[in-house]
Design an enzyme around this catalytic site. Structure first.
Site, PDB file in Angstrom:
ATOM      1  N   CYS A  70     -26.141  -6.834  39.419  1.00 33.78           N
ATOM      2  CA  CYS A  70     -25.787  -5.760  39.134  1.00 33.78           C
ATOM      3  C   CYS A  70     -24.625  -5.880  38.136  1.00 33.78           C
ATOM      4  O   CYS A  70     -24.414  -4.926  37.189  1.00 33.78           O
ATOM      5  CB  CYS A  70     -25.307  -5.077  40.441  1.00 33.78           C
ATOM      6  SG  CYS A  70     -24.584  -5.875  41.611  1.00 33.78           S
ATOM      7  N   HIS A 133     -17.325  -2.455  39.856  1.00 30.10           N
ATOM      8  CA  HIS A 133     -18.003  -3.805  39.866  1.00 30.10           C
ATOM      9  C   HIS A 133     -17.689  -4.902  38.362  1.00 30.10           C
ATOM     10  O   HIS A 133     -18.472  -5.702  38.115  1.00 30.10           O
ATOM     11  CB  HIS A 133     -19.536  -3.957  40.009  1.00 30.10           C
ATOM     12  CG  HIS A 133     -20.096  -5.169  41.100  1.00 30.10           C
ATOM     13  ND1 HIS A 133     -21.131  -5.306  41.254  1.00 30.10           N
ATOM     14  CD2 HIS A 133     -19.242  -6.079  41.801  1.00 30.10           C
ATOM     15  CE1 HIS A 133     -21.380  -6.241  42.180  1.00 30.10           C
ATOM     16  NE2 HIS A 133     -19.881  -6.737  42.534  1.00 30.10           N
TER      17      HIS A 133
END
Length: 514
Positions: A70, A133
């Protein structure tokens, strides 16, 4: 526009008087598989809103992530550049995937230009909803990299933690935390109940309404993560899917997409808004079947550079501009959303760096396809390349025998001899080549002596040589970890009485087993 690293929502709206969309918002679902939507053949047919989005828009069956994990994918989406260029990779062992856990020291480099930074030049307001993230330390905060607003978290919703060995992940509103997962933002691991997707939906709807009231073009990056283990859904959706808890999460996300698109219609800005829905990597089969999705006919899943880890569901929606009910066989990637978004906003991509993203508007609006190679990296290793219908594997590896014997399996039920290897196998002199049209599951490599193999290699090899000749790797950001940089005392913790004392700083090489 619409697109996101982990969830739906990349939308661009025009200012008054403009006929073209000048805003964009990404819509992508974390860890959602190619086979998770009804329009891609999922037999439960539980995604009516996304299926309708495809019927009203354009489907991309050949759309790829920039990495099978991700955080590097998100960095690629927002910079238009491969992780090997923007620094979101590790050199800690050949072919290792790496992400941004709490102990990660690195993050998105200051010298990288992110999409929202560039869209400011055309007057866009930008918001990220959900998981960032790209580094959790203050210097990597999304509002330092072009976003005007943020509601969400810097890391995955792992936990709960005890606050001594590890702190729980904070949830931010703009510059400061407003609570932590499993505390102010509960997730019931036993039942799977959490209200986060509903909270994220309301944040998106409110942002769109405010920008429309101000007549301002906007970029919404809706990056929800309900399909990432531990999978969650709100109470009205729990137990409603034939697919279990993962299906409950997918149904809630589908319902949210429907509400976002309906709001655009109600505000009469649908024809001025481009929306794109996709994922940041394939479904994680390691958490299957209880909390794993479907990658359709493709091999393996998240963490691997087989098609199941890299090929993503993708839908473009722009009523009146993108032809309805069409399928584009353009090979696309997450990085294309960077370039396409700039094009929609009337902006040119930066000229002082290599941009890997392609403008998809010619494919979407005029049906013009562009041949281009798709590069599959793990860490700093080029694992495979697709050009046209042929894919060449220069390295094969799922994970180590040690991990596999402990039950870590990225390809459950899909062993292909000589392909899904548990040692790192080099094929750089004679790559394994598959025809993805005839063999999407990568089960039958072409014969080395065949005319087709030699022709495919003759086309792929020069593309690889050109890529490697001009490649200048960025400074690797995912090499060093330190317990002291975890989310002990994020900005805003004093107001909430939620500050924790960090341990002594002990930087060390991160451990990336696969």
């Amino acid at each position: 526009m619409g697109h996101g690293g982990c969830g739906p929502g990349f939308s661009v709206t025009c200012p008054p008087g403009r006929k073209e969309a000048r805003s964009t918002s990404p819509c992508s679902l974390l860890q959602m598989g190619w086979g998770d939507l009804g329009v891609y053949g999922e037999p439960s047919r539980e995604t009516p809103n996304l299926d309708r989005m495809a019927a009203e828009g354009m489907l991309f069956p050949n759309f790829y992530s920039a990495n099978p994990l991700c955080s590097p994918s998100r960095a690629a989406l927002l910079t238009g550049r491969l992780p090997i260029r923007n620094g979101f990779y590790t050199t800690n062992g050949r072919a290792r995937n790496a992400y941004t856990p709490q102990a990660m020291v690195g993050g998105i480099p200051d010298q990288e230009l992110l999409l929202p930074e560039l869209l400011k030049g055309a007057g866009y307001a930008s918001k990220i909803v959900g998981k960032w993230h790209l580094g959790h330390r203050p210097r990597f905060h999304p509002l330092r990299h072009g976003f005007d607003e943020w509601f969400g978290s810097p890391n995955c919703h792992f936990g709960p933690y005890d606050g001594r060995a590890q702190p729980n992940i904070p949830v931010y509103r703009d510059w400061e935390m407003v609570g932590r997962y499993y505390e102010e933002f509960p997730i019931n691991l036993k039942t799977g109940e959490a209200n986060l997707t509903q909270v994220y939906l309301q944040e998106a709807l409110d942002f769109i309404k405010r920008q429309q009231a101000d007549k301002r073009p906007f970029f919404l990056y809706w990056a929800v993560d309900a399909t990432h283990a531990p999978v969650y859904a709100s109470r009205p959706f729990l137990g409603t899917s034939q697919r279990g808890r993962y299906g409950d999460a997918v149904r809630e996300i589908d319902d949210s997409v429907g509400k976002i698109l309906q709001l655009l219609r109600d505000l009469r800005i649908a024809e001025a808004t481009f929306v794109f829905f996709t994922s940041d990597n394939g479904a994680a089969l390691i958490s299957a079947p209880q909390q794993g999705g479907s990658n359709g006919p493709f091999l393996c899943g998240k963490q691997t550079t087989f098609e199941g880890g890299m090929r993503e569901p993708a839908i473009a929606w722009w009523p009146g501009r993108v032809p309805a009910g069409q399928v584009s066989h353009q090979q696309g990637t997450l990085m294309d959303l960077f370039t396409t978004s700039l094009s929609l906003a009337g902006l040119a991509p930066p000229s002082d760096r290599v941009i890997d993203g392609l403008d998809l508007l010619p494919a979407m609006l005029r049906g013009r396809l562009t041949d281009r190679p798709i590069f599959y990296y793990r860490g700093n290793t080029l694992m495979a390349v697709t050009l046209g219908q042929h894919k060449a594997h220069f390295w094969t590896w799922t994970n180590s025998w040690e991990e596999f014997r402990q039950g870590v399996d990225f390809c459950p039920g899909q062993n292909v001899s000589g392909v899904t290897t548990h040692t790192q196998e080099e094929h750089t002199r004679l790559p394994l080549i598959f025809h993805l049209g005839r063999d999407p599951g990568e089960r039958f490599p072409l014969s080395f002596a065949s005319t087709e193999y030699l022709a495919a290699l003759g086309a792929i090899a020069p593309a690889v040589q050109q890529h490697q000749k001009t490649l200048v790797p960025g400074q690797p950001q995912l090499n060093v970890c330190d317990q002291a940089v975890m989310n002990w005392a994020p900005p805003g913790c004093k107001k909430l009485g939620k500050c924790l004392t960090p341990p002594e700083s002990t930087p060390e090489k991160c451990s990336w087993p696969h």
